[in-house]
Design an enzyme around this catalytic site. Structure first.
Site, PDB file in Angstrom:
ATOM      1  N   HIS A 177       0.818  -1.222   0.000  1.00  0.00           N
ATOM      2  CA  HIS A 177       0.000   0.000   0.000  1.00  0.00           C
ATOM      3  C   HIS A 177       0.851   1.270   0.000  1.00  0.00           C
ATOM      4  O   HIS A 177       0.368   2.342  -0.345  1.00  0.00           O
ATOM      5  CB  HIS A 177      -1.027  -0.009   1.144  1.00  0.00           C
ATOM      6  CG  HIS A 177      -0.494   0.370   2.481  1.00  0.00           C
ATOM      7  ND1 HIS A 177       0.206  -0.500   3.282  1.00  0.00           N
ATOM      8  CD2 HIS A 177      -0.548   1.536   3.167  1.00  0.00           C
ATOM      9  CE1 HIS A 177       0.545   0.123   4.401  1.00  0.00           C
ATOM     10  NE2 HIS A 177       0.102   1.363   4.359  1.00  0.00           N
ATOM     11  N   HIS A 239       7.752  -2.213   2.382  1.00  0.00           N
ATOM     12  CA  HIS A 239       7.560  -0.767   2.248  1.00  0.00           C
ATOM     13  C   HIS A 239       8.890  -0.001   2.127  1.00  0.00           C
ATOM     14  O   HIS A 239       9.057   0.835   1.243  1.00  0.00           O
ATOM     15  CB  HIS A 239       6.793  -0.210   3.447  1.00  0.00           C
ATOM     16  CG  HIS A 239       5.477  -0.887   3.704  1.00  0.00           C
ATOM     17  ND1 HIS A 239       4.671  -1.351   2.699  1.00  0.00           N
ATOM     18  CD2 HIS A 239       4.815  -1.165   4.858  1.00  0.00           C
ATOM     19  CE1 HIS A 239       3.575  -1.887   3.218  1.00  0.00           C
ATOM     20  NE2 HIS A 239       3.642  -1.784   4.532  1.00  0.00           N
TER      21      HIS A 239
HETATM   22  C1  BG6 Z   1       1.486  -2.212   7.418  1.00  0.00           C
HETATM   23  C2  BG6 Z   1       2.199  -2.877   8.563  1.00  0.00           C
HETATM   24  O1  BG6 Z   1       1.813  -2.849   6.199  1.00  0.00           O
HETATM   25  O2  BG6 Z   1       1.870  -0.842   7.355  1.00  0.00           O
HETATM   26  C3  BG6 Z   1       1.880  -2.168   9.865  1.00  0.00           C
HETATM   27  O3  BG6 Z   1       1.785  -4.234   8.641  1.00  0.00           O
HETATM   28  C4  BG6 Z   1       2.176  -0.696   9.749  1.00  0.00           C
HETATM   29  O4  BG6 Z   1       2.626  -2.736  10.940  1.00  0.00           O
HETATM   30  C5  BG6 Z   1       1.515  -0.099   8.508  1.00  0.00           C
HETATM   31  O5  BG6 Z   1       1.665  -0.059  10.923  1.00  0.00           O
HETATM   32  C6  BG6 Z   1       1.975   1.325   8.298  1.00  0.00           C
HETATM   33  O6  BG6 Z   1       1.216   1.904   7.268  1.00  0.00           O
HETATM   34  P1  BG6 Z   1       0.937   3.476   7.209  1.00  0.00           P
HETATM   35  O7  BG6 Z   1       0.170   3.644   5.949  1.00  0.00           O
HETATM   36  O8  BG6 Z   1       0.156   3.811   8.443  1.00  0.00           O
HETATM   37  O9  BG6 Z   1       2.277   4.135   7.204  1.00  0.00           O
END
Ligand code: BG6
Length: 483
Positions: A177, A239
């Protein structure tokens, strides 16, 4: 402002795991917002599928409640009812035959069909096989799979193999994402839409790069999953790796799915193995009022990291010798994601050492306040000789763009619409995921072989002391974690 929303073609979106957490928090509210924005055509249909027994009306109730709970602004009854008219439900047994004929009869010929696997990876194979067996896996079909995509290289390969038995790579959308975040895409716009940066974007001019994804939340409520993953599998392998790729990759010939993903893959393959002394693992400790990591995951002897900092190298012509310091962690002092490109000193200071040494830093703030700052050295105003100071050229995207910046769809909204449009640019290709695991696996294996224990750090801090030492040893320092 003229609306630039272009409706997508008619589609049937089937959400396996349609009553689950991700569907309720992200997918369904996201679809509702796209509906409000005018992007969903009249003929679009959303079909929830799960093990529990519901009829269409009950499921619409669940979807309505989820939108009321998780949408930032409360929905209005009229539009919500219209949206819910497009929603249906099928009770399905992913491992048996129940429900599949019903689902097949609801999926329409002639519409795009997307199947969102919002379920654990152990069901991916069963779902893919039944979609095929019940005649739903035609050329217009695409499947969407969530992270974690595997737990290591072997399991990721097994998942890729099982999906490949029934779907072409061009039909498989692996979600990370972070790639759907507006500012993450902006990294490509900044790099490849400006002449200013590219000539300097290499080891000759860049001293080092820092990537920080800091969170204030702990892992309470997700302990079972998280304790088997840790920050390395949960955040770095996907990520942070994606952010590093977008910063480090060569310019693709065009903004098209394979051109972009080919370049990212080359970066991952150029990553050097990380030396154990270039990695710091941490675990947040208990405070007088709140439990620590081990309390949150209910594992008093857990050795899983909730923080990681490391020094990485991309071994290619562009980056040889330029370290990438990356860190991420839970329960840190602020929620912020930032990439900082720290340029080298000028080769010679004509003002003499007493004027002070200064560096240009391009800091790209991804969240929560999207923007960019370029620090520039100028003369300190007033008398007293030629003294230099750094001032920021500061651009907050919200200020610069006004209301347009606020209308940006959330990552899931954008990614789901990309699935319907058939655009894979912001999705991970199978070989990319495998390459990322191939780099990650030996690091984790090393910790296991050495029984490595993460260092405790205070909740609300910037991580363990050793992380500070990681950059200090090289005569550098981390940027402050602040939102
Ligand atoms: C998720 C992780 O993919 O991304 C989580 O599993 C994390 O642990 C999250 O908190 C963070 O996403 P964002 O969009 O809040 O930075």
């Amino acid at each position: 402002m003229v609306s630039r929303v272009i409706p997508v073609d008619p589609f049937d979106l089937v959400i396996f795991g349609g009553t689950g957490d991700l569907a309720r928090r992200k997918i369904l509210p996201g679809l509702y917002r796209r509906y409000l924005a005018g992007q969903m055509p009249e003929e679009a249909r959303i079909i929830g599928a799960a093990r529990t027994e519901h009829d269409d009306a009950e499921y619409r109730g669940i979807v309505g409640d989820a939108i009321r709970e998780f949408n930032d602004t409360p929905p209005q009854d009229g539009p919500l009812e219209d949206f819910l008219d497009r929603v249906g439900y099928v009770m399905i047994d992913a491992r048996g035959d129940e429900g599949w004929d019903d689902l097949a009869s609801r999926v329409r010929e002639g519409a795009i069909r997307a199947f969102y696997f919002s379920v654990g990876p152990s069901l991916f194979g069963d779902l893919a096989e039944r979609l095929h067996r019940y005649g739903m896996a035609n050329d217009a079909a695409r499947i969407v799979v969530e992270k974690p995509f595997g737990h290591d290289l072997a399991s990721a390969r097994a998942l890729n193999d099982v999906l490949a038995q029934h779907f072409e790579e061009g039909q498989i959308y692996r979600i990370d994402h972070y790639l759907g975040k507006e500012t993450v895409q902006n990294l490509m716009a900044v790099r490849f839409g400006n002449m200013l940066f590219e000539p300097l974007w290499n080891a000759q001019y860049v001293d080092h790069i820092q990537i920080t994804v800091a969170e204030t939340v702990g892992v309470g409520g997700r302990g079972d999953y998280y304790d088997k993953s840790g920050a390395m599998r949960d955040m770095v392998q996907n990520h942070l790796m994606q952010l590093l790729c977008l910063i480090a990759m060569e310019p693709p010939a065009k903004y098209d799915p394979d051109a972009v993903r080919d370049e990212k893959l080359k970066v991952i393959r150029a990553l050097e193995p990380v030396q154990p002394h270039h990695i710091v693992r941490g675990q947040y400790a208990a405070t007088p009022t709140e439990g620590g990591y081990r309390d949150d995951v209910e594992a008093p002897r857990s050795r899983t990291e909730s923080f990681i900092a490391m020094k990485m190298h991309v071994s290619n012509w562009r980056w040889a010798g330029t370290p990438f310091y990356v860190r991420t962690g839970k329960r840190l002092r602020a929620r912020t994601s930032e990439i900082a490109v720290v340029f080298k000193d000028t080769p010679h200071s004509i003002f003499g050492p007493e004027a002070g040494g200064h560096r240009n830093v391009l800091a790209i703030q991804l969240q929560p306040n999207e923007g960019m700052t370029l620090s520039v050295t100028i003369k300190e105003p007033g008398p007293g000789g030629m003294r230099l100071i750094d001032v920021p050229l500061d651009m907050s995207f919200a200020e610069a763009l006004g209301p347009e910046a606020e209308e940006v769809p959330d990552a899931y909204e954008r990614l789901i619409m990309d699935v319907i449009r058939g655009n894979q640019t912001l999705f991970m290709r199978g070989d990319e995921v495998e390459a990322a695991w191939a780099w990650t696996d030996p690091i984790i294996a090393g910790w296991e072989a050495r029984n490595d224990v993460p260092k405790p750090y205070d909740a609300g801090s910037s991580g363990p002391e050793d992380a500070t030492a990681l950059t200090a040893r090289d005569g550098r320092s981390w940027r402050e974690i602040k939102s």
